[in-house]
Design an enzyme around this catalytic site. Structure first.
Site, short mmCIF file in Angstrom:
data_model
loop_
_atom_site.label_atom_id
_atom_site.label_comp_id
_atom_site.label_asym_id
_atom_site.label_seq_id
_atom_site.Cartn_x
_atom_site.Cartn_y
_atom_site.Cartn_z
N SER A 157 0.85 -1.21 0.00
CA SER A 157 0.00 0.00 0.00
C SER A 157 0.87 1.24 0.00
O SER A 157 2.01 1.21 0.48
CB SER A 157 -0.88 0.00 1.26
OG SER A 157 -1.54 1.25 1.39
N TYR B 217 -2.74 -0.84 10.46
CA TYR B 217 -2.77 -1.15 9.02
C TYR B 217 -1.46 -0.75 8.34
O TYR B 217 -0.82 -1.55 7.66
CB TYR B 217 -3.95 -0.42 8.36
CG TYR B 217 -4.06 -0.65 6.87
CD1 TYR B 217 -4.57 -1.85 6.37
CD2 TYR B 217 -3.65 0.32 5.96
CE1 TYR B 217 -4.68 -2.07 5.00
CE2 TYR B 217 -3.76 0.12 4.59
CZ TYR B 217 -4.27 -1.08 4.11
OH TYR B 217 -4.37 -1.28 2.76
N1 LIG Z 1 -8.62 -0.51 -1.71
C1 LIG Z 1 -7.54 0.26 -1.56
O1 LIG Z 1 -7.55 1.46 -1.72
C2 LIG Z 1 -6.25 -0.36 -1.23
C3 LIG Z 1 -5.13 0.46 -1.17
C4 LIG Z 1 -3.92 -0.10 -0.88
C5 LIG Z 1 -3.82 -1.44 -0.64
N2 LIG Z 1 -4.93 -2.23 -0.68
C6 LIG Z 1 -4.78 -3.65 -0.40
O2 LIG Z 1 -5.32 -4.40 -1.44
C7 LIG Z 1 -5.76 -5.64 -0.93
C8 LIG Z 1 -7.18 -5.91 -1.41
O3 LIG Z 1 -8.02 -4.91 -0.91
P1 LIG Z 1 -9.47 -4.61 -1.50
O4 LIG Z 1 -9.62 -3.13 -1.43
O5 LIG Z 1 -9.67 -5.28 -2.77
O6 LIG Z 1 -10.38 -5.22 -0.36
P2 LIG Z 1 -11.60 -6.27 -0.40
O7 LIG Z 1 -12.18 -6.28 0.97
O8 LIG Z 1 -12.51 -5.93 -1.53
O9 LIG Z 1 -10.91 -7.62 -0.70
C9 LIG Z 1 -10.12 -8.27 0.27
C10 LIG Z 1 -10.41 -9.75 0.21
O10 LIG Z 1 -9.52 -10.38 1.14
C11 LIG Z 1 -10.26 -11.40 1.78
N3 LIG Z 1 -9.66 -11.70 3.09
C12 LIG Z 1 -9.69 -10.98 4.21
N4 LIG Z 1 -9.10 -11.64 5.20
C13 LIG Z 1 -8.69 -12.81 4.71
C14 LIG Z 1 -8.02 -13.93 5.26
N5 LIG Z 1 -7.67 -13.97 6.54
N6 LIG Z 1 -7.75 -14.97 4.45
C15 LIG Z 1 -8.12 -14.95 3.15
N7 LIG Z 1 -8.75 -13.93 2.58
C16 LIG Z 1 -9.05 -12.86 3.36
C17 LIG Z 1 -11.65 -10.85 1.92
O11 LIG Z 1 -12.59 -11.89 2.10
C18 LIG Z 1 -11.82 -10.13 0.59
O12 LIG Z 1 -12.40 -10.95 -0.38
C19 LIG Z 1 -5.60 -5.57 0.57
O13 LIG Z 1 -4.38 -6.16 0.96
C20 LIG Z 1 -5.54 -4.10 0.80
O14 LIG Z 1 -4.86 -3.76 2.00
C21 LIG Z 1 -6.15 -1.70 -0.97
#
Ligand SMILES: NC(=O)c1ccc[n+]([C@@H]2O[C@H](COP(=O)([O-])OP(=O)(O)OC[C@H]3O[C@@H](n4cnc5c(N)ncnc54)[C@H](O)[C@@H]3O)[C@@H](O)[C@H]2O)c1
Ligand SMILES: [Zn+2]
Length: 678
Positions: free
Chosen positions: A555, A568
């Site tokens: 991130s 986080y």
């Molecule tokens: N959305 C953003 O702006 C953003 C920015 C930077 C980084 N990220 C990172 O991107 C990744 C995906 O985020 P997203 O926004 O798509 O979120 P999201 O909630 O849409 O998807 C995350 C997925 O991870 C799964 N998950 C959670 N805990 C889990 C576990 N213990 N084991 C297996 N699966 C698990 C959830 O069920 C979900 O399907 C994350 O690591 C997040 O930190 C997101």
């Protein structure tokens, strides 16, 4: 509008092709003769509709049919230059097409056109091929079918075989079909229903004869130590063998794998005669390109240790390659296409099951299905006689046939990630789902791992069938579940090449609000979870010796410091350093480890929808629904970041264009100066 004769042919083909007893996948072909109006003259003309080259009967539709002018096709008999030059007749088909001719006519078109019956089926049923490959197949055909079915000695498919069968039909007015030595069956009828009934009668009569007259243990008595392991032991052993084996069979070019522990396979491998029969190889002409002439057989009992098995597989693989090269050298002529690689396509492991390989999952799976057909054929042939496939020199003439080579040359260029197997965690939603979608679109096989099995499977189903993607349940905080997910990947697709640590969640809280449970949860899912996934995956990647990619979805917050983000951002910084540490450690295995720093991906993100968005919006003092636009305004490019933008970066990192890049983080944040890497 579909001609009624063609419509009837499609119906019959689909019925015949959907029954695996009747024919193998994409094997066999059917035809019908009828009339239609020639748009150029307004006159009625006689036509032949016949399944085109490479199509599958079970799923045949009208565009899969070749349509030829029957008078012109039959006229080719007059210019046929003889069996030595019969391959030239394939080019001559072009001069007999009706209109644009539909699908490309296959080599069997001659047989369909020349046989004087309105409807003809050519099929590859296991029971029919059992007769076709029985040492005394000719006598057995007489015994089982009387005058109704005639034996045709082995001949490579082509114009001459068509002439031979047409002559048989003329000379045997009572015959309804024939057994083609070493190959399959052909049946005919005046109506479509007659042809179908005759095909089924031959297949069922052969089955009945084998059941009534066959020996009870055609593969011989059970072998000591070769009995199947329990289902759990089999899967565990197969998963442990898969990466090493996949590395071996990818010596010439990377291959995708398929595993089955079907009873037919285990039963064959536990019987006394399996080694003798496996060495004889397959027979039906369809098989050689898919399964190679012979499988590679592990000649150790099921009771052998994993280490013994792996060591033996290494030496057997070397022997297999040397034998295959020798086979090629024995028969290749100056005109033969060059050798297509010496690795096995089918590998048999007693007590455990069968691995099969190909350039994609479907090809690998079909190779396995073909070998199951071959086992059934051998069982039938050995029950009533001795299995005697066509001679090796003839197998070579099929495998390296110029016409088969031409088909291979016509295949579309593989996609950039073809043969690569990807595991994406947290891929049932948001960024992970976009990554899985992109990787699949670029040709990778994808394993979607997420907390909830139904959601993971639903996301996989959106990408296509199980040849494209599967969904598995895995909580990345759990060591056992992580290993199970990696095992599921190597069992589904033979190995693993590309791992994306994406699972994550976010709780926006200040230092004073953050509980120990909040801290632990986020560190467990992201820092510990990606450590567990990387560790289990790296074991498979190292065993495989094919390099690989590990990508962390870290991130912007791994380097940017802002309020209300302690747990986080700290765990994201941990993930970011894992990238550098593992890049340093795994480089010697050719494994690249890189990261991506997204920011502000609101659309599609479960994290934003689940409360984080509301809290962030409150922090910035904007309505939640405008958060994406707000983030966009803060960026240098002024653009909103979408899940697809992150997926694009994953794709680029994993293509050969970035083959020399490891330990890198790519920002996908539309430009945030405070998060510039330095
Ligand atoms: N959305 C953003 O702006 C953003 C920015 C930077 C980084 N990220 C990172 O991107 C990744 C995906 O985020 P997203 O926004 O798509 O979120 P999201 O909630 O849409 O998807 C995350 C997925 O991870 C799964 N998950 C959670 N805990 C889990 C576990 N213990 N084991 C297996 N699966 C698990 C959830 O069920 C979900 O399907 C994350 O690591 C997040 O930190 C997101
Ligand atoms: Zn055939």
């Amino acid at each position: 509008m579909t001609n009624p004769t063609a419509a009837e042919l499609i119906g019959r083909s689909n019925r015949l092709g959907s029954d695996p007893r009747v024919t193998n996948y994409a094997g066999g072909n059917t035809s019908a003769k009828g009339t239609d109006t020639d748009p150029a003259t307004g006159e009625e003309v006689e036509l032949l509709w016949v399944k085109g080259s490479g199509g599958d009967l079970g799923t045949l539709t009208e565009p899969g049919l070749a349509v030829l002018r029957l008078d012109r096709l039959r006229a080719l008999s007059g210019v046929y230059p003889g069996v030595e030059r019969e391959d030239e007749m394939v080019a001559a088909f072009d001069y007999t097409l009706f209109g644009k001719g539909g699908a490309a006519p296959s080599i069997d078109t001659a047989m369909h056109g020349l046989v004087d019956a309105a409807h003809v089926d050519h099929l590859h049923p296991d029971s029919g091929i059992a007769f076709a490959t029985a040492a005394d197949g000719e006598e057995l055909t007489k015994k089982a079918f009387g005058d109704r079915v005639v034996w045709v000695p082995w001949r490579r498919p082509g114009w001459q075989l068509g002439e031979d069968i047409a002559a048989i039909k003329r000379e045997n007015p009572d015959a309804i079909g024939c057994i083609l030595g070493g190959h399959g069956i052909t049946a005919w009828g005046d109506t479509s229903d007659d042809a179908e009934a005759n095909s089924l009668w031959i297949i069922e009569t052969a089955e009945r004869y084998i059941a009534e007259h066959g020996r009870s243990e055609p593969f011989g008595p059970a072998l000591d130590g070769y009995a199947p392991l329990t289902p759990e032991e089999r899967r565990a052993r197969a998963a442990a063998i898969a990466p090493t084996l996949r590395g071996l069979v990818s010596t010439d070019r990377p291959q995708v794998g398929h595993f089955t522990d079907a009873d037919v396979v285990l039963d064959f491998l536990s019987s006394a005669e399996h080694a003798r029969l496996a060495a004889l190889g397959t027979s039906c002409p369809d098989h050689f390109l898919r399964t190679k002439v012979t499988p590679m057989l592990l000649d150790l009992p099921a009771t052998a240790t994993l280490e013994e098995q792996l060591e033996r597989l290494h030496s057997l693989h070397e022997e297999y390659r040397a034998d295959y090269q020798a086979y090629y050298d024995r028969y290749a002529t100056a005109e033969s296409p060059s050798i297509r690689g010496a690795d096995p396509l089918v590998v048999l492991i007693p007590g455990v099951g069968m691995f099969s390989y190909g350039a994609n999952k479907q090809t690998a799976r079909v190779a396995g299905e073909f070998y199951i057909n071959a086992i059934n054929v051998m069982r039938g042939a050995e029950a009533i006689s001795t299995y005697a496939p066509i001679p090796e020199s003839e197998k070579f003439r099929i495998e390296y046939w110029a016409l088969e080579e031409a088909k291979l040359q016509r295949m579309p260029k593989p996609k950039p990630l073809a043969t690569r197997v990807a595991l994406v965690t947290g891929a049932a939603s948001g960024i992970g789902k976009a990554i899985a979608t992109r990787l699949a679109a670029e040709g990778a096989c994808v394993v979607i791992a997420d907390l909830d099995l139904d959601k993971a499977q639903a996301a996989a189903a959106e990408l296509g069938g199980t040849d494209v993607a599967i969904g598995v349940q895995a909580n990345v905080t759990d060591e056992v579940q992580v290993q199970a997910a990696v095992d599921a990947a190597v069992l589904a697709f033979g190995g693993l090449d590309l791992v994306v640590n994406n699972a994550g969640l976010s709780l926006s809280k200040s230092l004073l609000e953050t509980t120990v449970a909040d801290w632990d949860l986020q560190h467990n899912v992201m820092a510990k979870g990606s450590f567990l996934v990387s560790r289990a995956a790296a074991k498979a990647l190292i065993d495989q010796k094919l390099g690989g990619d590990i990508v962390y979805i870290s991130s912007k917050n791994s380097i940017f410091a802002g309020p209300n983000n302690i747990a986080y951002s700290a765990t994201k910084a941990d993930q970011a350093h894992q990238v550098r540490l593992l890049a340093a450690e795994l480089g010697e295995h050719g494994i690249k480890v890189n990261g991506i720093n997204p920011d502000g991906v609101v659309r599609g993100s479960g994290i934003f929808a689940g409360g984080w968005g509301a809290k962030r919006a409150a922090v910035y003092g904007v309505p939640e629904e405008e958060l994406g636009a707000y983030y966009a305004k803060r960026t240098l490019l002024g653009r909103e970041v979408l899940p697809e933008n992150v997926a694009n970066a994953v794709f680029v990192l994993c293509t050969s264009d970035l083959s020399h890049t490891t330990g890198l983080h790519i920002p996908v944040d539309a430009g945030v100066a405070a998060a510039f890497l330095r």
